[in-house]
Design a protein around this motif. Structure first.
Motif, mmCIF file in Angstrom:
data_model
loop_
_atom_site.group_PDB
_atom_site.id
_atom_site.type_symbol
_atom_site.label_atom_id
_atom_site.label_comp_id
_atom_site.label_asym_id
_atom_site.label_seq_id
_atom_site.Cartn_x
_atom_site.Cartn_y
_atom_site.Cartn_z
ATOM 1 N N LEU A 1 46.010 32.515 52.871
ATOM 2 C CA LEU A 1 44.832 32.105 52.104
ATOM 3 C C LEU A 1 44.125 30.936 52.783
ATOM 4 O O LEU A 1 42.889 30.861 52.783
ATOM 5 C CB LEU A 1 45.237 31.730 50.678
ATOM 6 N N ALA A 2 44.892 30.029 53.386
ATOM 7 C CA ALA A 2 44.280 28.903 54.101
ATOM 8 C C ALA A 2 43.567 29.386 55.365
ATOM 9 O O ALA A 2 42.521 28.843 55.740
ATOM 10 C CB ALA A 2 45.345 27.866 54.449
ATOM 11 N N MET A 3 44.119 30.397 56.043
ATOM 12 C CA MET A 3 43.408 31.014 57.172
ATOM 13 C C MET A 3 42.057 31.546 56.717
ATOM 14 O O MET A 3 41.019 31.303 57.346
ATOM 15 C CB MET A 3 44.221 32.180 57.738
ATOM 16 N N CYS A 4 42.087 32.300 55.606
ATOM 17 C CA CYS A 4 40.840 32.887 55.094
ATOM 18 C C CYS A 4 39.868 31.806 54.661
ATOM 19 O O CYS A 4 38.653 31.919 54.886
ATOM 20 C CB CYS A 4 41.150 33.826 53.928
ATOM 21 N N HIS B 1 48.053 25.739 47.983
ATOM 22 C CA HIS B 1 49.439 25.856 47.533
ATOM 23 C C HIS B 1 49.569 25.441 46.068
ATOM 24 O O HIS B 1 50.239 26.118 45.272
ATOM 25 C CB HIS B 1 50.335 24.982 48.416
ATOM 26 N N LEU B 2 48.953 24.326 45.691
ATOM 27 C CA LEU B 2 49.021 23.850 44.311
ATOM 28 C C LEU B 2 48.378 24.855 43.352
ATOM 29 O O LEU B 2 48.930 25.153 42.282
ATOM 30 C CB LEU B 2 48.326 22.492 44.206
ATOM 31 N N SER B 3 47.218 25.385 43.721
ATOM 32 C CA SER B 3 46.521 26.335 42.861
ATOM 33 C C SER B 3 47.357 27.603 42.646
ATOM 34 O O SER B 3 47.511 28.083 41.514
ATOM 35 C CB SER B 3 45.159 26.695 43.482
ATOM 36 N N MET B 4 47.930 28.150 43.715
ATOM 37 C CA MET B 4 48.730 29.367 43.593
ATOM 38 C C MET B 4 50.037 29.109 42.850
ATOM 39 O O MET B 4 50.498 29.941 42.055
ATOM 40 C CB MET B 4 49.009 29.941 44.978
ATOM 41 N N ARG B 5 50.645 27.963 43.078
ATOM 42 C CA ARG B 5 51.911 27.648 42.396
ATOM 43 C C ARG B 5 51.720 27.591 40.891
ATOM 44 O O ARG B 5 52.529 28.132 40.124
ATOM 45 C CB ARG B 5 52.454 26.308 42.910
ATOM 46 N N ASN B 6 50.640 26.978 40.442
ATOM 47 C CA ASN B 6 50.396 26.875 39.006
ATOM 48 C C ASN B 6 50.131 28.246 38.388
ATOM 49 O O ASN B 6 50.613 28.548 37.294
ATOM 50 C CB ASN B 6 49.220 25.938 38.743
#
Length: 455
Positions: A264-267, A330-335
């Motif tokens: 997701l960070a690549m995108c 990472h924070l957004s997906m973890r939540n």
């Protein structure tokens, strides 16, 4: 005639010329050693003579006219296999560029509703000696996860296995999808559904608490308006490329995040650079819808239909630093994952509908131009084969997914793991997303920047 699930029926009801509703994929193969000049012609002839066919590939709408009558499937007893399985050759010089242009055209044409809703194209003429298969299957028959599972079911990890089924066939017995279990009764299914629905109100309260009091969720309608969120035409562009999975693993390990977070960070980095290049980067961060499979392992490789949820992810495209973008993603997906883990599959599916409900009315004239998008694009990471695979001795060299676009959603990024690689397929509206192939260059740059950020 079996009734269609509502999810399947909706994919037929919303389809128009501007919005083909099929998923697709481009596979590249290396011919086996010793393959002669007639290899592909003989291969096609042998496959046409096979009687191995999954029942789903005989399924077509019982009422193929474009009305509200899409409620049942029927079986096509007179399927013309040579109509669905076609042999084509690339124009010279036979580069990947010519292959992608051909796949782009095929991906923008509608499937014939008077026939089973799929096509498979065998393609020769690549200058490097490889051959390709482009497949498209209507989303009403299979979602992207089940389509990839089906593909894997036709492959072998043995290069000497010359008994692989055709792309429409299966290695499993016809009743294998039952996995040896007695199907649930209608009463049992209704009871399970009622129990899960009874828990929907508390689940909705929990979602509201996470979103509004604790501010941990990315919500629909928070996404900025961008050049990607416009009405679209029916023509498509398709671009594809592979990256080493080891590079993504190394970043994930160094940063303490998941591989999907790195993807997701690549995108995110690629989209940021692409929009800057187009003088179109908004101040607010882009939001991606990230599909999550709700299938159980017990569904098996022959699963069909649709069973997916939807997480919204803050892509943090407003942040220039790649390390900070990765941390925010990472924070957004973890939540979001934490919340989904506490819900039943049905509750997850229904609450996911909140994230995508606006898309159902996006074809209404003026709607997309006068409303904010629920999210900016779909980014989907579909698990693929973990080792090197073969098809009747031909080595699988790439799996590049091609996905669905809708009004207000002119770009889709879907990728799959393939042995030691991640294979990206990027689908865009030909009219709305200029120079689509530039996103591939920006993905490569974004990966290098992430490596530098965690070094």
């Amino acid at each position: 005639m079996p009734l269609m699930p509502v999810t399947d029926s909706m994919f037929l009801l919303v389809e128009t010329r501007e919005h083909p509703m099929h998923v697709g994929g481009l596979q590249l193969f290396k011919k086996p050693e010793g393959a002669g000049p007639d290899y592909l012609r003989d291969l096609r002839r042998n496959l046409l003579e096979s009687d191995n066919m999954r029942p789903v590939f005989r399924r077509r709408p019982a009422r193929p006219v474009n009305t509200a009558g899409h409620v049942a499937w029927t079986t096509d007893a007179d399927l013309e296999l040579d109509y669905h399985f076609r042999h084509s050759a690339l124009p010279q010089p036979g580069r990947i560029r010519e292959l992608l242009e051909l796949a782009s055209r095929w991906h923008g044409t509608l499937l014939d509703r008077h026939r089973p809703l799929w096509e498979i194209h065998l393609v020769e003429g690549l200058q490097d000696g490889r051959f390709a298969i482009y497949t498209k299957v209507h989303h009403a028959l299979m979602d992207g996860v089940s389509a990839l599972k089906h593909l894997q079911g036709t492959l072998s990890d043995d290069p000497n296995d010359l008994d692989c089924p055709p792309p429409w066939g299966s290695k499993r017995p016809a009743d294998a999808s039952r996995n040896g279990k007695k199907p649930s009764s209608l009463l049992q299914s209704a009871g399970n559904t009622f129990n899960q629905l009874a828990g929907l109100a508390p689940a909705a309260v929990k979602v509201a608490q996470e979103a509004f009091r604790e501010h941990t969720l990315t919500l629909p309608m928070q996404a900025p308006k961008t050049m990607l969120n416009v009405p679209i035409g029916g023509a498509r562009r398709f671009a594809a490329q592979s990256w080493s999975l080891d590079r993504v693993r190394a970043i994930a390990s160094a940063a303490g995040v998941s591989r999907n977070d790195v993807v997701l960070a690549m995108c995110s980095g690629a989209l940021r650079d692409y929009l800057i290049e187009q003088s179109a980067l908004p101040d607010a961060p882009l939001t991606a819808m990230v599909p999550v499979s709700l299938r159980r392992k017990s569904d098996g490789g022959d699963a069909a239909g649709n069973n997916i949820g939807a997480l919204l992810c803050n892509l943090a495209t407003d942040l220039a630093d790649p390390g900070q973008r990765l941390a925010a993603i990472h924070l957004s997906m973890r939540n979001g994952k934490r919340l989904f883990s506490e819900l039943t599959p049905l509750q997850t599916l229904l609450l996911s509908g909140i994230n995508v409900a606006q898309l159902g009315i996006s074809p209404v004239p003026g709607f997309v131009n006068n409303t904010r998008p629920p999210f900016n694009l779909v980014i989907s990471n579909v698990p693929g084969p973990r080792k090197q695979m073969y098809w009747n001795g031909a080595q699988l060299d790439g799996i590049y997914p091609a996905s669905v676009l809708l009004d207000g959603q002119a770009l889709n990024i879907t990728l799959t793991s393939n042995g030691d690689n991640l294979d990206f397929g990027i689908t865009g509206c030909r009219r709305s997303v200029p120079h689509l192939q530039r996103i591939l260059i920006h993905l490569d740059t974004a990966l290098a920047e992430l490596e530098g950020a965690v070094a």
